[in-house]
Scaffold this active site. Sequence first.
Site, PDB file in Angstrom:
ATOM      1  CE1 TYR A  66      -4.270  -1.248  -0.257  1.00 49.38           C
ATOM      2  CE2 TYR A  66      -3.439  -3.006   1.188  1.00 49.38           C
ATOM      3  CZ  TYR A  66      -4.367  -2.835   0.156  1.00 49.38           C
ATOM      4  OH  TYR A  66      -5.386  -3.491  -0.090  1.00 49.38           O
ATOM      5  CD  GLN A 101     -16.144  -0.128  -7.983  1.00 49.64           C
ATOM      6  OE1 GLN A 101     -16.308  -1.472  -7.920  1.00 49.64           O
ATOM      7  NE2 GLN A 101     -16.485   0.379  -9.478  1.00 49.64           N
ATOM      8  CB  VAL A 103      -8.043   3.471  -2.667  1.00 43.53           C
ATOM      9  CG1 VAL A 103      -9.458   2.656  -2.500  1.00 43.53           C
ATOM     10  CG2 VAL A 103      -7.123   2.818  -3.627  1.00 43.53           C
ATOM     11  CG  ASP A 104      -7.205   7.072  -7.782  1.00 43.33           C
ATOM     12  OD1 ASP A 104      -8.167   7.817  -7.592  1.00 43.33           O
ATOM     13  OD2 ASP A 104      -7.278   6.162  -8.891  1.00 43.33           O
ATOM     14  CG  HIS A 119     -13.789  -0.190  -2.585  1.00 43.94           C
ATOM     15  ND1 HIS A 119     -13.722  -0.686  -3.993  1.00 43.94           N
ATOM     16  CD2 HIS A 119     -14.855  -0.521  -2.325  1.00 43.94           C
ATOM     17  CE1 HIS A 119     -14.746  -1.436  -4.225  1.00 43.94           C
ATOM     18  NE2 HIS A 119     -15.814  -1.392  -3.173  1.00 43.94           N
ATOM     19  N   GLY A 188     -15.554   2.773 -16.431  1.00 41.91           N
ATOM     20  CA  GLY A 188     -14.429   2.064 -16.237  1.00 41.91           C
ATOM     21  C   GLY A 188     -14.395   1.034 -14.866  1.00 41.91           C
ATOM     22  CB  THR A 189     -16.441  -0.223 -12.723  1.00 37.57           C
ATOM     23  OG1 THR A 189     -16.408  -1.434 -11.654  1.00 37.57           O
ATOM     24  CG2 THR A 189     -17.737   0.200 -13.160  1.00 37.57           C
ATOM     25  CG  ASN A 214     -15.283  -0.935 -19.512  1.00 38.79           C
ATOM     26  OD1 ASN A 214     -14.335  -1.477 -20.201  1.00 38.79           O
ATOM     27  ND2 ASN A 214     -15.595  -1.191 -18.371  1.00 38.79           N
TER      28      ASN A 214
HETATM   29  P1  OAD Z   1     -11.211  -3.726 -12.577  1.00 36.89           P
HETATM   30  O1  OAD Z   1      -9.750  -3.944 -12.662  1.00 36.89           O
HETATM   31  O2  OAD Z   1     -11.992  -4.840 -11.938  1.00 36.89           O
HETATM   32  O3  OAD Z   1     -11.772  -3.370 -13.731  1.00 36.89           O
HETATM   33  C1  OAD Z   1     -11.510  -2.039 -14.419  1.00 36.89           C
HETATM   34  C2  OAD Z   1     -12.111  -2.091 -15.736  1.00 36.89           C
HETATM   35  O4  OAD Z   1     -11.780  -0.674 -16.554  1.00 36.89           O
HETATM   36  C3  OAD Z   1     -12.481  -3.015 -16.804  1.00 36.89           C
HETATM   37  O5  OAD Z   1     -13.823  -3.272 -17.181  1.00 36.89           O
HETATM   38  C4  OAD Z   1     -11.706  -2.574 -17.964  1.00 36.89           C
HETATM   39  O6  OAD Z   1     -12.292  -3.070 -19.228  1.00 36.89           O
HETATM   40  C5  OAD Z   1     -11.926  -1.025 -17.916  1.00 36.89           C
HETATM   41  N1  OAD Z   1     -10.858  -0.105 -18.614  1.00 36.89           N
HETATM   42  C6  OAD Z   1      -9.522  -0.406 -18.642  1.00 36.89           C
HETATM   43  N2  OAD Z   1      -9.045   0.733 -19.258  1.00 36.89           N
HETATM   44  C7  OAD Z   1      -9.966   1.746 -19.315  1.00 36.89           C
HETATM   45  C8  OAD Z   1      -9.730   2.979 -19.788  1.00 36.89           C
HETATM   46  N3  OAD Z   1      -8.850   3.650 -20.134  1.00 36.89           N
HETATM   47  N4  OAD Z   1     -11.228   3.509 -19.675  1.00 36.89           N
HETATM   48  C9  OAD Z   1     -12.258   3.143 -19.132  1.00 36.89           C
HETATM   49  N5  OAD Z   1     -12.147   1.836 -18.744  1.00 36.89           N
HETATM   50  C10 OAD Z   1     -11.008   1.165 -18.865  1.00 36.89           C
HETATM   51  O7  OAD Z   1     -11.517  -2.710 -11.667  1.00 36.89           O
HETATM   52  P2  OAD Z   1     -12.869  -2.250 -10.617  1.00 36.89           P
HETATM   53  O8  OAD Z   1     -14.187  -2.509 -11.454  1.00 36.89           O
HETATM   54  O9  OAD Z   1     -12.633  -0.752 -10.189  1.00 36.89           O
HETATM   55  O10 OAD Z   1     -11.504  -3.082  -4.466  1.00 36.89           O
HETATM   56  O11 OAD Z   1     -12.466  -3.225  -9.471  1.00 36.89           O
HETATM   57  C11 OAD Z   1     -13.531  -2.886  -8.249  1.00 36.89           C
HETATM   58  C12 OAD Z   1     -12.823  -3.372  -7.145  1.00 36.89           C
HETATM   59  O12 OAD Z   1     -12.100  -4.501  -7.132  1.00 36.89           O
HETATM   60  C13 OAD Z   1     -11.607  -2.284  -6.780  1.00 36.89           C
HETATM   61  O13 OAD Z   1     -12.002  -1.291  -6.244  1.00 36.89           O
HETATM   62  C14 OAD Z   1     -10.995  -3.174  -5.850  1.00 36.89           C
HETATM   63  C15 OAD Z   1     -10.934  -4.447  -6.426  1.00 36.89           C
HETATM   64  O14 OAD Z   1     -11.043  -5.360  -5.510  1.00 36.89           O
HETATM   65  C16 OAD Z   1     -11.111  -2.779  -3.481  1.00 36.89           C
HETATM   66  O15 OAD Z   1      -9.619  -2.650  -3.280  1.00 36.89           O
HETATM   67  C17 OAD Z   1     -11.623  -2.905  -2.236  1.00 36.89           C
END
Ligand code: OAD
Length: 244
Positions: A66, A101, A103-104, A119, A188-189, A214
Amino acid sequence: MTLEQARAALAAARRVAVLTGAGASAESGIPTFRDAQTGHWARFRPEDLASPDAYRRDPETVWAWYAGRYRDVTQAQPNEAHHLLARLEREKGDGFFLATQNVDGLHARAGGERLVELHGNLSTARCETCGTVAPLPDPETFTPPPGCPVCAAPMRPNIVWFGEFLPELALEAATRAFEEADVALIVGTSGQVYPAAGLALETRRAGGVVIEVNPDETELTPYLTYSVRDVASRGLLALLDPTD
Ligand code: OAD
């Protein structure tokens, strides 16, 4: 729905709720979690680093990870997607709400104010004994673990780990905002982590429009109204600035 209709819905919306994930910060050079090439989880097993058990077993390793991410995000800059969302917030005023979501801290650094960090945040630590949340020292001088400024006990990263509850008030506020939203933007999730991912469905259930930005299809895609298949900056620009 077409892109034109999505733009029109967003422009007309009195209430807009936004959910962002790691993809919103990808263009700031911060790795996502699940993308095969660059994601954090491609290199580490989540249960080795992001869980209360992992921390109990090996606090030094967890803190080192971290502290490294804290240093990286301090050096990163908000990208065009963060700035466009801050602009949308200025346009919609009280009708805007953002749940991230991430944390940055990059939404706040781009000027975002009506937001909750579901988060946690990398730049703060939380005392396990008395609950105090305090900012970390400058990353260059920081040696983990930090001591609590109130009771001197060791502090843990202020992150919601696997198996832990989200901050209750933040989740309640987000749920309300997504229920009431005319338009929700899901940026972007991967939509794999609940309860955050479920926010998109609240808007849909209540009859609102849900638009995803996305480059890839996600678990949420089949349930949403429209998807812009592009990176966050270009996708948001296409939705917000039809002249460009
Ligand atoms: P993920 O890494 O699961 O998903 C990232 C998403 O962003 C994917 O669907 C990619 O297709 C998309 N992506 C990549 N580059 C992109 C861009 N330039 N523009 C837009 N989209 C893009 O991340 P999260 O969904 O945020 O939790 O993950 C959710 C949680 O899982 C996080 O907050 C973290 C992790 O466990 C904790 O740490 C509690």
